[in-house]
Design an enzyme around this catalytic site. Structure first.
Site, PDB file in Angstrom:
ATOM      1  N   GLU A  42       0.812  -1.213   0.020  1.00  0.00           N
ATOM      2  CA  GLU A  42       0.021   0.077   0.120  1.00  0.00           C
ATOM      3  C   GLU A  42       0.894   1.195   0.044  1.00  0.00           C
ATOM      4  O   GLU A  42       0.713   2.120  -0.695  1.00  0.00           O
ATOM      5  CB  GLU A  42      -0.983   0.166   1.277  1.00  0.00           C
ATOM      6  CG  GLU A  42      -1.927   1.063   1.201  1.00  0.00           C
ATOM      7  CD  GLU A  42      -1.209   2.596   2.203  1.00  0.00           C
ATOM      8  OE1 GLU A  42      -1.444   3.597   1.734  1.00  0.00           O
ATOM      9  OE2 GLU A  42      -0.531   2.124   3.097  1.00  0.00           O
ATOM     10  N   ASP A  70       0.663   3.799  -3.161  1.00  0.00           N
ATOM     11  CA  ASP A  70       0.102   5.095  -2.737  1.00  0.00           C
ATOM     12  C   ASP A  70       0.999   6.247  -3.782  1.00  0.00           C
ATOM     13  O   ASP A  70       0.567   6.893  -4.621  1.00  0.00           O
ATOM     14  CB  ASP A  70       0.416   5.441  -1.602  1.00  0.00           C
ATOM     15  CG  ASP A  70       0.105   7.071  -1.282  1.00  0.00           C
ATOM     16  OD1 ASP A  70      -1.305   7.461  -1.217  1.00  0.00           O
ATOM     17  OD2 ASP A  70       0.963   7.693  -0.800  1.00  0.00           O
ATOM     18  N   ASP A 110      -6.869   1.282   0.818  1.00  0.00           N
ATOM     19  CA  ASP A 110      -5.479   0.749   1.332  1.00  0.00           C
ATOM     20  C   ASP A 110      -5.356  -0.177   0.263  1.00  0.00           C
ATOM     21  O   ASP A 110      -4.215  -0.554  -0.139  1.00  0.00           O
ATOM     22  CB  ASP A 110      -5.389   0.075   2.630  1.00  0.00           C
ATOM     23  CG  ASP A 110      -5.099   1.310   3.644  1.00  0.00           C
ATOM     24  OD1 ASP A 110      -4.985   2.643   3.285  1.00  0.00           O
ATOM     25  OD2 ASP A 110      -5.024   1.233   4.873  1.00  0.00           O
ATOM     26  N   GLU A 151      -4.771   0.404  -3.381  1.00  0.00           N
ATOM     27  CA  GLU A 151      -3.236   0.848  -3.524  1.00  0.00           C
ATOM     28  C   GLU A 151      -2.253  -0.229  -3.365  1.00  0.00           C
ATOM     29  O   GLU A 151      -1.248  -0.245  -4.403  1.00  0.00           O
ATOM     30  CB  GLU A 151      -3.026   1.963  -2.444  1.00  0.00           C
ATOM     31  CG  GLU A 151      -3.808   3.374  -2.577  1.00  0.00           C
ATOM     32  CD  GLU A 151      -3.450   4.327  -1.669  1.00  0.00           C
ATOM     33  OE1 GLU A 151      -3.676   5.662  -1.912  1.00  0.00           O
ATOM     34  OE2 GLU A 151      -2.702   4.154  -0.674  1.00  0.00           O
TER      35      GLU A 151
END
Length: 223
Positions: free
Chosen positions: A44, A48, A116, A119
């Site tokens: 994650e 991101d 989350d 990502e």
């Protein structure tokens, strides 16, 4: 770690992810509540950054707007709320590996968890197939948000800050007045006050989103 479920692999490939190392993708779908060491947290973190650069690239290529406007749109399009919307659109919740307790607490439909994991999947796509493939998939999945003009209007907190300054008021003050629920499905209640004007409250699944909603509620009521 058990093998990636056949239906999850089929679903990933149908969406456009290119699965090679099944263990990597299983990690991307695994919530920490399972107790498994390999979960989505590190992926994650990586995803991101992949998402942010992919969206920034799209905005830069297709817009002549100044840096401030680009940043405003970027922040809206990569937000946890938007990631969760994309996750729901592709049916991600059904494939999240989560504990029975977390599931009963609503974890499979939590903005925080869905965002989350979304990502984390982008992080896995980057590791296995490179940035070009990850960026292409981001542009496909986020296209409705990009083409809808998401983020073109001013962020509610910025709008409230400017309104207060323009009306010679003290800056708005935000306060978390309640936090409830387990960590993976927390609910935050935030109050925003402007001295000698009034206050408004809102509830959301993260402190930032609650502040945003409270600012919007204040503007709707007082501006």
């Amino acid at each position: 770690m058990t093998a990636l479920l056949h239906e999850s692999r089929e679903w990933l490939e149908r969406i456009g992810f290119e699965v090679k190392d099944a263990a990597l993708w299983q990690s991307a779908l695994t919530h920490g509540s399972t107790g498994e060491k390999q979960n989505y947290e590190r992926l994650e973190f990586l995803g991101d950054r992949v998402l942010g650069l992919s969206i920034a690239d799209w905005l830069y290529e297709r817009s002549n707007e100044p840096e401030g406007k680009l940043a405003q749109r970027l922040n809206a399009i990569v937000s946890r709320e938007m990631c969760a919307i994309i996750a729901r659109d592709i049916g991600l919740g059904a494939h999240v590996r989560i504990s029975k307790q977390a599931r009963s607490d609503g974890g499979q439909d939590s903005d925080n968890i869905l965002g989350d994991v979304m990502e984390a999947l982008l992080g896995a796509q980057f590791l296995e197939n490179g940035f070009g493939a990850a960026r292409e998939l981001v542009h496909i999945l986020w296209r409705p948000a990009l083409e809808s003009g998401a983020g073109e209007s001013k962020h509610p907190k910025s709008a409230l800050q400017e309104w207060a300054a323009g009306n010679r008021r003290k800056p708005p003050e935000y306060e978390v007045i309640d936090r409830s629920g387990p960590d993976h499905a927390a609910q935050f209640t935030v109050r925003v006050k402007v001295h000698k004007v009034g206050e408004a409250e809102a509830v959301a699944s993260s402190k930032g989103e609650a502040e945003k909603a409270a600012a919007k509620a204040f503007m709707d009521r007082f501006a």
